[in-house]
Design a protein around this motif. Structure first.
Motif, PDB file in Angstrom:
ATOM      1  N   ALA A 197       0.828  -1.214   0.000  1.00 60.71           N
ATOM      2  CA  ALA A 197       0.000   0.000   0.000  1.00 60.71           C
ATOM      3  C   ALA A 197       0.860   1.260   0.000  1.00 60.71           C
ATOM      4  N   ASP A 198       2.021   1.201   0.656  1.00 65.01           N
ATOM      5  CA  ASP A 198       2.897   2.372   0.717  1.00 65.01           C
ATOM      6  C   ASP A 198       3.554   2.676  -0.629  1.00 65.01           C
ATOM      7  N   LYS A 199       3.436   1.763  -1.591  1.00 62.49           N
ATOM      8  CA  LYS A 199       4.008   1.971  -2.931  1.00 62.49           C
ATOM      9  C   LYS A 199       3.002   2.597  -3.897  1.00 62.49           C
ATOM     10  N   ASN A 200       1.767   2.797  -3.452  1.00 64.24           N
ATOM     11  CA  ASN A 200       0.727   3.444  -4.264  1.00 64.24           C
ATOM     12  C   ASN A 200       0.505   2.749  -5.607  1.00 64.24           C
ATOM     13  N   PRO A 201       0.178   1.436  -5.587  1.00 68.59           N
ATOM     14  CA  PRO A 201      -0.063   0.718  -6.845  1.00 68.59           C
ATOM     15  C   PRO A 201      -1.424   1.063  -7.432  1.00 68.59           C
ATOM     16  N   LEU A 202      -1.582   0.811  -8.731  1.00 65.37           N
ATOM     17  CA  LEU A 202      -2.891   0.944  -9.369  1.00 65.37           C
ATOM     18  C   LEU A 202      -3.607  -0.404  -9.304  1.00 65.37           C
ATOM     19  N   LEU A 203      -4.883  -0.397  -8.936  1.00 63.39           N
ATOM     20  CA  LEU A 203      -5.673  -1.612  -8.759  1.00 63.39           C
ATOM     21  C   LEU A 203      -6.596  -1.810  -9.956  1.00 63.39           C
ATOM     22  N   TYR A 204      -6.491  -2.983 -10.600  1.00 64.76           N
ATOM     23  CA  TYR A 204      -7.219  -3.246 -11.841  1.00 64.76           C
ATOM     24  C   TYR A 204      -7.584  -4.733 -11.891  1.00 64.76           C
ATOM     25  N   PRO A 205      -8.793  -5.083 -12.347  1.00 60.27           N
ATOM     26  CA  PRO A 205      -9.840  -4.223 -12.898  1.00 60.27           C
ATOM     27  C   PRO A 205     -10.972  -3.991 -11.895  1.00 60.27           C
ATOM     28  N   GLY A 231     -15.753   9.923  -3.293  1.00 58.75           N
ATOM     29  CA  GLY A 231     -14.500  10.638  -3.039  1.00 58.75           C
ATOM     30  C   GLY A 231     -13.275   9.986  -3.641  1.00 58.75           C
ATOM     31  N   LEU A 232     -13.470   9.088  -4.605  1.00 60.62           N
ATOM     32  CA  LEU A 232     -12.362   8.379  -5.252  1.00 60.62           C
ATOM     33  C   LEU A 232     -12.226   8.874  -6.686  1.00 60.62           C
ATOM     34  N   GLN A 233     -11.159   9.627  -6.952  1.00 57.86           N
ATOM     35  CA  GLN A 233     -11.026  10.237  -8.276  1.00 57.86           C
ATOM     36  C   GLN A 233      -9.709   9.917  -8.976  1.00 57.86           C
ATOM     37  N   ASP A 234      -8.807   9.197  -8.312  1.00 61.72           N
ATOM     38  CA  ASP A 234      -7.566   8.804  -8.982  1.00 61.72           C
ATOM     39  C   ASP A 234      -7.853   7.559  -9.810  1.00 61.72           C
ATOM     40  N   ILE A 235      -8.330   7.799 -11.030  1.00 63.51           N
ATOM     41  CA  ILE A 235      -8.892   6.740 -11.868  1.00 63.51           C
ATOM     42  C   ILE A 235      -8.215   6.748 -13.237  1.00 63.51           C
ATOM     43  N   ALA A 236      -7.987   5.557 -13.763  1.00 67.43           N
ATOM     44  CA  ALA A 236      -7.633   5.397 -15.173  1.00 67.43           C
ATOM     45  C   ALA A 236      -8.677   4.463 -15.786  1.00 67.43           C
ATOM     46  N   ILE A 237      -8.944   4.620 -17.075  1.00 67.18           N
ATOM     47  CA  ILE A 237     -10.072   3.900 -17.686  1.00 67.18           C
ATOM     48  C   ILE A 237      -9.618   3.061 -18.880  1.00 67.18           C
ATOM     49  N   PRO A 254      -7.228   4.400   0.029  1.00 64.62           N
ATOM     50  CA  PRO A 254      -7.315   4.884  -1.350  1.00 64.62           C
ATOM     51  C   PRO A 254      -6.026   4.648  -2.136  1.00 64.62           C
ATOM     52  N   ALA A 255      -6.192   4.237  -3.372  1.00 66.09           N
ATOM     53  CA  ALA A 255      -5.097   4.012  -4.304  1.00 66.09           C
ATOM     54  C   ALA A 255      -5.626   4.274  -5.702  1.00 66.09           C
ATOM     55  N   PRO A 256      -4.753   4.490  -6.678  1.00 65.07           N
ATOM     56  CA  PRO A 256      -5.230   4.646  -8.054  1.00 65.07           C
ATOM     57  C   PRO A 256      -6.045   3.425  -8.493  1.00 65.07           C
ATOM     58  N   ILE A 257      -7.087   3.674  -9.267  1.00 69.64           N
ATOM     59  CA  ILE A 257      -8.050   2.643  -9.644  1.00 69.64           C
ATOM     60  C   ILE A 257      -8.088   2.510 -11.170  1.00 69.64           C
ATOM     61  N   GLY A 258      -8.026   1.282 -11.650  1.00 74.26           N
ATOM     62  CA  GLY A 258      -8.170   1.014 -13.073  1.00 74.26           C
ATOM     63  C   GLY A 258      -9.561   0.467 -13.364  1.00 74.26           C
ATOM     64  N   VAL A 259     -10.367   1.237 -14.055  1.00 75.75           N
ATOM     65  CA  VAL A 259     -11.739   0.834 -14.387  1.00 75.75           C
ATOM     66  C   VAL A 259     -11.746   0.131 -15.736  1.00 75.75           C
ATOM     67  N   LYS A 260     -12.327  -1.073 -15.775  1.00 75.87           N
ATOM     68  CA  LYS A 260     -12.423  -1.831 -17.017  1.00 75.87           C
ATOM     69  C   LYS A 260     -13.880  -2.018 -17.397  1.00 75.87           C
ATOM     70  N   THR A 261     -14.200  -1.735 -18.658  1.00 71.98           N
ATOM     71  CA  THR A 261     -15.558  -1.932 -19.161  1.00 71.98           C
ATOM     72  C   THR A 261     -15.483  -2.530 -20.561  1.00 71.98           C
ATOM     73  N   SER A 262     -16.647  -2.839 -21.110  1.00 74.65           N
ATOM     74  CA  SER A 262     -16.694  -3.346 -22.481  1.00 74.65           C
ATOM     75  C   SER A 262     -17.066  -2.263 -23.486  1.00 74.65           C
ATOM     76  N   SER A 263     -17.259  -1.029 -22.992  1.00 73.27           N
ATOM     77  CA  SER A 263     -17.605   0.079 -23.884  1.00 73.27           C
ATOM     78  C   SER A 263     -17.384   1.397 -23.156  1.00 73.27           C
ATOM     79  N   ILE A 264     -17.375   2.480 -23.912  1.00 75.52           N
ATOM     80  CA  ILE A 264     -17.246   3.805 -23.307  1.00 75.52           C
ATOM     81  C   ILE A 264     -18.455   4.111 -22.430  1.00 75.52           C
ATOM     82  N   GLU A 265     -19.642   3.728 -22.901  1.00 72.06           N
ATOM     83  CA  GLU A 265     -20.867   4.042 -22.156  1.00 72.06           C
ATOM     84  C   GLU A 265     -20.850   3.445 -20.754  1.00 72.06           C
TER      85      GLU A 265
END
Length: 312
Positions: free
Chosen positions: A177-185, A226-232, A202-213
């Motif tokens: 947790a102290d290394k601030n990894p990104l969590l996916y998916p 309150g979680l905004q450190d997101i990659a998609i 809280p840590a960076p979050i990787g959101v996975k979907t099958s479409s933009i919608e």
């Protein structure tokens, strides 16, 4: 579009005519000018109601969220871009190149990959070019995966934790947790189960979907919590899908200031390509078309160096 000083002034006390000087500036307009340029915080004004502060902070935020993975000198930041085309201004955040490792690979392969990321560095016109991150995927052996996470974390590079077993994903997160990894998916199916643990640490979050919608309700829900450190990752299946999806996301964020898509993009050419040359081609498209992080299954110097030069 970012707020202009004149727009900000109208939101200030007495329509921007209070001029109390308590913010440290001679007039409300001078304060608004500094706010518009990002030189000061809205907190400097002691008379702004909380809801107006929130509104201004939202309006002044970059159209694409800045997300940092890792810590220390090797931390890697993505997002915060302001233009569609590089010639309009510049791209400030080069695509991160991540090297994929799975616990179901043999020891020799794992060790070789770790050494590649550490040693493959190139000096070109005064800059040092190299790959940036490790992407560690759970392949079926939980104990081996957790040991792999600890081992790679000791190298000091940013890490993407890739694990569809939510409980194991958070066990791995807790180890580093102290290394601030990104969590996916994080997906529409596991979001509610993941939220309590995401909020606890809280840590960076990787959101996975099958479409933009599908991305939109997930990022909105995360923001509400309150979680905004997101990659998609919209999970394109072809080069055509990749260019279409990434371009639509970028345009929505920059041209429409559409906040639910205002996040950097994760790209996995390693999951689309049928061979290394196709993977390199897809990765090069990702470099050009807005990918924040590009995950490669493996690389040799003759594949990595051209990608790094293109990125440069």
């Amino acid at each position: 579009m970012a707020l202009k000083a004149s727009d900000i002034q109208k939101k200030l006390p007495d329509g921007g005519k209070k001029n109390c000087k308590e913010c440290g500036f001679p007039t409300c307009f001078a304060f608004a000018m500094k706010l518009a340029s990002g030189a000061v915080s809205v907190q400097k004004c002691p008379y702004l109601p909380p809801e107006i502060k929130t509104e201004l902070e939202e309006g002044l935020a970059p159209p694409i969220r800045l997300v940092t993975i890792g810590t220390g000198e090797n931390a890697f930041s993505i997002g915060e871009e302001e233009v569609i085309y590089r010639h309009e201004k510049t791209f400030y955040r080069p695509s991160g190149i991540a090297l994929f490792i799975s616990d179901n690979e043999d020891e020799g392969t794992i060790s070789a990959k770790i050494e590649k990321l550490k040693k493959f560095q190139f000096d070109r016109v005064g800059q040092k070019l190299r790959a940036n991150l490790f992407a560690l995927q759970y392949g079926g052996n939980a104990e081996k995966y957790l040991n792999l996470v600890k081992r790679v974390a000791a190298e000091g590079y940013p890490i993407l934790l890739i694990c569809e077993d939510i409980d194991l994903l958070f066990k791995a997160r807790d180890l580093i947790a102290d290394k601030n990894p990104l969590l996916y998916p994080i997906t529409k199916d596991n979001l509610e189960a993941a939220l309590p643990k995401l909020k606890a640490k809280p840590a960076p979050i990787g959101v996975k979907t099958s479409s933009i919608e599908e991305i939109i309700p997930i990022t909105q829900r995360l923001k509400e919590e309150g979680l905004q450190d997101i990659a998609i990752d919209p999970s394109p299946k072809t080069l055509k899908d990749m260019i279409r999806d990434y371009t639509l996301i970028r345009r929505a964020a920059l041209k429409k200031t559409f906040r639910p898509l205002g996040y950097p993009i994760l790209s996995f050419p390693c999951g689309i390509a049928e061979n290394k040359m196709e993977e390199a081609m897809l990765a090069s498209a990702g470099v050009i078309k807005y990918a924040g992080i590009i995950v490669l299954s493996d690389f040799e110097k003759e594949i990595l160096y051209p990608l790094l030069v293109l990125r440069q």
